[in-house]
Design an enzyme around this catalytic site. Structure first.
Site, PDB file in Angstrom:
ATOM      1  N   ARG A 200      -1.349  25.143 -11.501  1.00  0.00           N
ATOM      2  CA  ARG A 200      -2.698  25.488 -12.597  1.00  0.00           C
ATOM      3  C   ARG A 200      -3.565  24.033 -12.532  1.00  0.00           C
ATOM      4  NH1 ARG A 200       1.027  29.329 -14.800  1.00  0.00           N
ATOM      5  NH2 ARG A 200       0.248  31.334 -14.387  1.00  0.00           N
ATOM      6  N   GLU A 264     -28.057  15.292   4.935  1.00  0.00           N
ATOM      7  CA  GLU A 264     -27.613  15.544   3.613  1.00  0.00           C
ATOM      8  C   GLU A 264     -28.554  14.322   2.778  1.00  0.00           C
ATOM      9  OE1 GLU A 264     -26.868  17.880   1.893  1.00  0.00           O
ATOM     10  OE2 GLU A 264     -25.151  18.961   3.038  1.00  0.00           O
ATOM     11  N   GLU A 316     -23.692  24.336 -11.548  1.00  0.00           N
ATOM     12  CA  GLU A 316     -24.690  24.942 -10.767  1.00  0.00           C
ATOM     13  C   GLU A 316     -25.490  26.090 -11.718  1.00  0.00           C
ATOM     14  OE1 GLU A 316     -24.854  26.607  -6.506  1.00  0.00           O
ATOM     15  OE2 GLU A 316     -24.369  24.560  -6.502  1.00  0.00           O
ATOM     16  N   ARG A 320     -28.480  22.221 -10.488  1.00  0.00           N
ATOM     17  CA  ARG A 320     -27.822  21.653  -9.329  1.00  0.00           C
ATOM     18  C   ARG A 320     -27.918  22.299  -8.093  1.00  0.00           C
ATOM     19  NH1 ARG A 320     -21.047  20.113  -9.315  1.00  0.00           N
ATOM     20  NH2 ARG A 320     -20.836  19.604  -6.946  1.00  0.00           N
ATOM     21  N   HIS A 331     -26.066  27.865   5.938  1.00  0.00           N
ATOM     22  CA  HIS A 331     -24.748  28.392   5.975  1.00  0.00           C
ATOM     23  C   HIS A 331     -24.786  29.752   6.774  1.00  0.00           C
ATOM     24  CE1 HIS A 331     -23.607  26.556   1.833  1.00  0.00           C
ATOM     25  NE2 HIS A 331     -23.439  25.768   2.721  1.00  0.00           N
ATOM     26  N   HIS A 344     -21.970  21.128   9.918  1.00  0.00           N
ATOM     27  CA  HIS A 344     -22.850  21.578   8.799  1.00  0.00           C
ATOM     28  C   HIS A 344     -23.976  21.059   8.604  1.00  0.00           C
ATOM     29  CE1 HIS A 344     -23.485  22.461   4.386  1.00  0.00           C
ATOM     30  NE2 HIS A 344     -23.614  21.374   4.371  1.00  0.00           N
TER      31      HIS A 344
END
Length: 443
Positions: A200, A264, A316, A320, A331, A344
């Site tokens: 976790r 990017e 987001e 964002r 994508h 990518h």
């Protein structure tokens, strides 16, 4: 049509690294722009960063103040420290050449005595031994395990992720262990997701070795894996303890991967940092030639832009999402052609041109901005059209399950206004989207 819920950008200039940070390489100054308005409920917008003098007045909102400052060691190779301000979860991004030769820098962020390095078959022969040395040098209490995964986007799936869990369980790692992501975006995403889920949640560190990961994916805590029907649909927001960017790792990066990362970098200039875009237009040959000072500045300014946005919208909710310019189209290309067929950044480059085309069709940007976007991506040797296999229907079916769909409405990041401005919105003419898809697809 109702616009997507969002917030406006309140940005800082390149002086947003903490005051205690080692001086960064000097490059063109930030844009003299007025402060953006306070958050708006109607649309996420992005604007140029504030001038340095104004940014200093906003320092507490951009640079980490709740966490103790992390100073580089004396005589460190660190040229820049950029902070991601998330209160008590704030963390530094160290940027410099030869940082893997500084054990103290890495060891200060290791919790407990057990470390699991997650890497791949390409990176392991190059850097695994060096990272293991950096973790254990004069530090005999720390033991290091490693798991070496197959390389490539097509392996970013549940089956490969289980190999990380298998190694962690077999090694009897506990909650005080630290995972280290050594590789590009795929390794960073999977290692971070594994760290978020194992027991976790355990600590993890990002050591990105590709330009794509250094300027984008290693920063901000997005982790996850792909699903056959869509990219990055399974994951979590989970922040690292630090990001350590050794720019010398780019020396072994293939040219195609370098260009992929530049996509990017271009994004930041188009959506929120016009002076950075103009700098890129002048310095693209230096970036492609791997000129160290040019790469260092591109990484530094990209990380500053990413950190400023993440500090204001970690998960987001609006702002964002603007960092995903071209990603909805991109994508779809990655999913539609099979993960790994296109890198990518290659898919994002073509997607960025499609977003610019649609923005122009809506009358939101001048023809000159669209042309500059195309020109700079071509200079970076990136594709500006999708592959022939992508049809209008294939784009639409894949985009329908994009993470930015809300209540059945596809929201997009589009350019609007002068260079360095964009919106995240579902309030656009659907005919413009159809026209763009038809213009770029044969059927």
């Amino acid at each position: 049509m109702a616009a997507a819920a969002s917030s406006s950008l309140l940005a800082a200039a390149s002086s947003s690294s903490r005051a205690a940070a080692v001086s960064a390489r000097r490059a063109p100054s930030a844009s003299p722009a007025a402060a953006a308005s306070l958050p708006s409920p109607s649309r996420a917008s992005c604007a140029p960063p504030l001038r340095a003098s104004a940014a200093r007045t906003l320092r507490s909102r951009v640079v980490a103040s709740a966490a103790p400052a992390m100073q580089p060691p004396p005589a460190s190779r660190v040229s820049t420290v950029v902070d991601v301000d998330l209160g008590d979860r704030s963390y530094p991004i160290y940027i410099g050449a030869g940082l893997l030769d500084e054990p103290e820098l890495l060891q200060r962020h290791v919790h407990g005595k057990r470390v699991l390095v997650v890497t791949n078959t390409t990176v392991a022969p190059l850097y695994l031994e060096k990272v293991t040395w950096a973790l254990t040098h004069n530090n005999p209490n720390v033991s290091v395990e490693s798991v070496i995964l197959p390389d490539g986007e097509k392996y970013k799936d549940m089956g490969t992720l289980m190999k990380v869990f298998d190694k962690a369980v077999e090694s009897r790692l506990d909650r005080r262990c630290t995972f280290v992501a050594l590789g590009g975006g795929v390794i960073g995403d999977m290692c971070g997701f594994a760290a978020a889920a194992f027991l976790r949640g355990v600590n993890f560190i990002q050591i990105p070795t590709t330009l794509m990961a250094q300027v984008d994916s290693s920063v901000g805590g997005k982790t996850g894996i792909n699903h056959p029907l869509g990219k990055n649909l399974i994951g979590a927001f989970y922040q690292p303890q630090c990001v350590l960017i050794d720019t010398e790792t780019l020396n072994t990066l293939p040219d195609r991967e370098l260009a992929s990362g530049i996509a990017e970098v271009v994004k930041y200039g188009l959506i929120r940092d016009a002076p950075f875009f103009e700098w890129q237009e002048k310095n693209m040959p230096a970036l492609l030639a791997r000129e160290p000072s040019a790469l260092a500045y591109a990484i530094k300014r990209s990380c500053e832009n990413k950190a400023e946005v993440v500090a204001q919208d970690e998960k987001e909710s609006g702002l964002r999402a603007t960092l995903n310019l071209g990603h909805t189209f991109g994508h779809a290309i990655e999913t539609g052609t099979g993960y790994g067929a296109w890198l990518h950044g290659e898919a994002v480059a073509a997607g960025t041109v499609m977003a610019a085309d649609m923005s122009h069709r809506l009358g939101w940007i001048d023809e000159s901005i669209k042309k500059r976007a195309i020109d700079i991506l071509e200079k970076a040797k990136l594709p500006i059209t999708p592959p022939e296999a992508m049809t209008v229907e294939k784009f639409k079916s894949i985009m329908a399950v994009d993470k930015k769909v809300a209540d059945g409405l596809l929201r997009l990041i589009l350019l609007k206004g002068p260079l360095g401005s964009c919106v995240f919105t579902g309030d656009y003419d659907r005919n413009a989207l159809d026209e763009t898809l038809r213009a770029f697809c044969d059927s």
